[in-house]
Scaffold this motif. Structure first.
Motif, PDB file in Angstrom:
ATOM      1  N   LYS A   1       0.807  -1.218   0.000  1.00  0.00           N
ATOM      2  CA  LYS A   1       0.000   0.000   0.000  1.00  0.00           C
ATOM      3  C   LYS A   1       0.839   1.266   0.000  1.00  0.00           C
ATOM      4  CE  LYS A   1      -0.868  -1.048   4.905  1.00  0.00           C
ATOM      5  NZ  LYS A   1      -1.923  -1.437   5.858  1.00  0.00           N
ATOM      6  N   ASP A   2       2.148   1.172   0.282  1.00  0.00           N
ATOM      7  CA  ASP A   2       2.987   2.369   0.240  1.00  0.00           C
ATOM      8  C   ASP A   2       3.858   2.421  -1.018  1.00  0.00           C
ATOM      9  OD1 ASP A   2       4.595   0.275   0.948  1.00  0.00           O
ATOM     10  OD2 ASP A   2       5.654   1.307   2.551  1.00  0.00           O
TER      11      ASP A   2
ATOM     12  N   ALA B   1       3.341   3.411  -4.732  1.00  0.00           N
ATOM     13  CA  ALA B   1       2.409   4.043  -5.668  1.00  0.00           C
ATOM     14  C   ALA B   1       2.535   3.410  -7.050  1.00  0.00           C
ATOM     15  CB  ALA B   1       2.687   5.544  -5.758  1.00  0.00           C
TER      16      ALA B   1
ATOM     17  N   ARG C   1       3.318  -3.155   3.958  1.00  0.00           N
ATOM     18  CA  ARG C   1       4.141  -2.007   3.559  1.00  0.00           C
ATOM     19  C   ARG C   1       5.544  -2.483   3.178  1.00  0.00           C
ATOM     20  NH1 ARG C   1       1.615   2.702   5.004  1.00  0.00           N
ATOM     21  NH2 ARG C   1      -0.115   2.495   6.468  1.00  0.00           N
TER      22      ARG C   1
ATOM     23  N   ARG D   1       8.142   0.160   2.676  1.00  0.00           N
ATOM     24  CA  ARG D   1       9.016   1.248   3.102  1.00  0.00           C
ATOM     25  C   ARG D   1      10.076   1.543   2.035  1.00  0.00           C
ATOM     26  NH1 ARG D   1      12.196  -0.270   6.874  1.00  0.00           N
ATOM     27  NH2 ARG D   1      11.726  -2.503   6.872  1.00  0.00           N
TER      28      ARG D   1
ATOM     29  N   SER E   1      11.324   4.158   0.598  1.00  0.00           N
ATOM     30  CA  SER E   1      12.266   5.275   0.729  1.00  0.00           C
ATOM     31  C   SER E   1      13.216   5.119   1.905  1.00  0.00           C
ATOM     32  CB  SER E   1      11.492   6.591   0.882  1.00  0.00           C
ATOM     33  OG  SER E   1      10.690   6.829  -0.256  1.00  0.00           O
TER      34      SER E   1
END
Length: 685
Positions: free
Chosen positions: A568-569, A571, A595, A597, A599
């Motif tokens: 979901k994180d 895009a 998730r 993560r 970045s």
């Protein structure tokens, strides 16, 4: 009745949900037979997986499993209440209903614990291929085996037409799906009527296995195994070896299962007798034409022959002995004779037709294969290898066109007329390859052709050599690949064109005194990594999880994933989304709580875990893990411990000068480049 059962189940779930211990961030994973997503009525289905809390297993956890048509939660076709074992794994096996009681459509698997849940869809029905026995590595005929088996044969292969449901699951290191009485125990070896102790294993990767000589016999014909035959081959290894001049039989039970749930359906018995002769390593190599030989058990050195293992010499046929030669100035054409080629191809001991035009003077050399020879090559599933000194073309039968006369030409050309070269690379040699089918130029092939070239004279660093092809539409040179194997440069291509061998000269001002200078330059030459600009690499800068996932995807050449994002994180339009989804599909990244993560800076232990999974995905296996000798072993997370030991055993990580590993430290771009290069070199990527 179903509504009553559903109500009871709902009450049961409510009760156990109230008494479970509290965990921080639990996850549930679901795996079905072989990971396939469609099943037919009446098939056996395995639902399994792992319950974990941030990669830590959750033992003795209640697990509730339901299967029902999508959108119809009250129409449950299967339910089970079970517990995870000491390592967090759960499993349930059931038979899908038959006939009209299991209508077409989508079905949902729902797995719930007190802390987490997961869902997975599958479809019904599947036009599944029934499981069939195809043949074995023991040479035989329809009415029995025609030759004594060498007494020192240590492995016997059984080959089936679809994946067998007895295999080691890469996603779950300590978990075997399908290892039950209907699989492992369905295959037995007897000496006369006396059972013989035997190890039963399924080949998880043809490319990484020395077994079965990479071929088997079907109704008297030798068939070369392909990469796609992985998980269709079961190996039998007699624990005490075979005895000379002895009758043996292999029994395969009708209950043997495939991974789609279908069964063999009828018993199969294979009989053979041993002789006195010793077995030898065929050495003719697999479908690619390489000669992998026995693999090192650690996976560190695939392709190294066992010491003292003799190899059967390859039957190389000089051009004059295989057909008619026509010369025209610097052009030489060999028209292969049908009868002479047929005599070689029908020799069951030959895995390929090797044509040597080395002794013929000329720059432009062409080999012409009549349609009859092409048809026989495809029927016998054998390679065509054309050699001209150190240059060779290894052509798989899939690249040939049935019923067509085919020609293959090679020419080393002068690069002086070329006005362009690849960026930051120096031209070393230029070749032109062409082919035709019934006289019509053929540029693209259904299967890659392996090309081997000599190392060009004047090469300063052979590790920086690469092969580029000329995209005639754009006029640009595009990187193809190229690796050094047995002192030669090899690459694979599915199209013919003009190819250039060039040596990369790319470097960066900020790595001239860096400890990883050589590795960074080689990885740039392989077009895996780039600098942050034309003059800087920033070796000490940290690398993000998204960046590293993208690099792994590039190194492994991962296939496209299904549409949609796994996290979901992540895009949909993010530059890294496609690579992350590919890595998820390959089982290399899993994330946490939905998730990824992307970045976040990747830690050294996170990098080790991804590298370890990538090594396994590429067919590697470490049989015995070495304990790490780091001064900060206690700082390595339990979830990463085995992965760190694995890459440490392989020599991919060695720690820092002060003896520490720094598991939670952020990894640098230089460290990432070094680890990725080591991964590529270990697996021959």
């Amino acid at each position: 009745m179903k509504k009553v059962a559903s109500a009871i189940l709902a009450l049961w779930m409510t009760c156990f949900l109230l008494v479970q211990p509290v965990w921080a961030d639990p996850t549930v994973e679901i795996v079905t037979n072989g990971g396939i997503t469609a099943y037919s009525p009446g098939y056996v289905m395995v639902i399994s997986g792992k319950v974990a809390d941030e990669d830590l297993p959750m033992p003795n956890t209640d697990v509730f499993i339901q299967v029902y048509p999508e959108g119809k939660e009250n129409n449950v076709i299967f339910y089970s209440g079970t517990k995870t074992d000491s390592k967090g794994y759960y499993k349930a096996i059931f038979t899908l209903p038959s006939g009209s009681s299991l209508p077409d459509g989508k079905y949902k698997i729902a797995v719930n614990t007190a802390q987490a849940s997961a869902e997975q869809l599958f479809s019904v029905p599947l036009a599944a291929q029934g499981l069939e026995y195809m043949g074995s590595s023991i040479k035989g005929a329809e009415n029995g085996f025609v030759e004594p088996v060498p007494v020192d044969t240590d492995q016997i292969a059984l080959v089936f037409n679809s994946n067998v449901n007895f295999f080691y699951n890469k996603n779950y290191p300590d978990f075997v799906i399908g290892k039950n009485d209907n699989n492992e125990d369905s295959i037995k070896l007897f000496k006369g009527n006396t059972p013989v102790a035997v190890d039963v294993n399924l080949i998880d990767s043809i490319a990484n296995s020395p077994a079965v000589d990479l071929s088997y016999y079907q109704k008297g014909s030798q068939i070369v195994l392909q990469e796609t035959d992985s998980k269709k081959v079961i190996l039998l290894s007699p624990e005490s070896g075979l005895e000379p001049n002895t009758e043996y039989r292999i029994f395969i039970s009708k209950d043997l299962c495939s991974n789609n749930g279908s069964k063999l359906g009828q018993d199969v018995t294979l009989s053979f007798k041993t002789g006195e002769s010793k077995a030898v390593n065929p050495g003719s190599g697999g479908p690619s034409g390489d000669n992998p030989g026995p693999a090192d058990p650690s996976g560190n050195n695939p392709g190294a022959p066992e010491p003292g293992t003799p190899a059967v010499p390859e039957k190389v046929v000089p051009a004059p002995d295989l057909g008619n030669i026509v010369k025209d100035n610097d052009t030489v054409t060999l028209d292969v004779d049908v009868k002479k080629a047929t005599d070689i191809l029908k020799d069951i001991g030959e895995a390929s037709l090797v044509i040597d035009v080395s002794q013929e003077a000329g720059k432009d050399k062409t080999v012409s294969l009549p349609a009859e020879v092409v048809n026989l090559l495809k029927q016998m599933n054998k390679l065509t290898i054309i050699r001209d000194g150190e240059l060779s073309l290894t052509i798989p039968p899939e690249a040939l066109i049935q019923g067509k006369k085919m020609t293959f030409s090679s020419l080393q050309v002068s690069g002086e007329a070329l006005t362009t070269s690849p960026a930051a690379a120096r031209q070393k040699a230029v070749y032109s390859f062409s082919a035709s089918s019934d006289g019509v130029p053929l540029h693209n092939f259904n299967k890659e052709i392996r090309v081997t070239l000599p190392i060009p004279a004047g090469t300063a660093d052979r590790d920086k050599l690469g092969v580029y092809y000329l995209n005639e539409a754009s006029g640009q040179w595009e990187y193809v690949g190229g690796r050094i194997k047995e002192g030669k440069l090899t690459f694979a291509t599915s199209h013919f064109s003009t190819f250039m061998v060039a040596e990369s000269e790319k470097t960066f001002a900020d790595i001239q005194s860096h400890w990883a200078k050589k590795e960074i330059e080689v990885m740039v030459a392989r077009h895996v990594i780039k600098g942050i600009n034309e003059t800087s690499f920033a070796p000490k800068s940290n690398i993000t999880r998204a960046e590293f996932a993208s690099l792994l995807s590039r190194v492994l050449n991962l296939a496209d994933a299904d549409a949609g994002n796994a996290f979901k994180d992540v895009a949909a339009g993010a530059w890294y989304a496609s690579d992350v989804n590919k890595a998820v599909k390959a089982g290399i990244i899993k994330g946490s709580d939905g998730r990824f993560r992307p970045s976040d800076k990747i830690s050294r232990q996170e990098m080790a875990v991804m590298i370890d999974r990538a090594y396994t995905y590429a067919g590697g296996k470490v049989s015995t893990l070495s304990n790490t000798a780091f001064t900060d072993n206690e700082r390595i997370g339990a979830w990463a411990s085995d992965a760190v030991k694995s890459v440490y055993t392989l020599g991919i990580i060695k720690g820092r000068p002060n003896g520490s590993f720094g598991p939670a430290d952020n990894a640098s771009r230089a460290e990432g480049a070094v680890m990725l290069k080591s991964l590529m070199d270990k697996r021959g990527l």
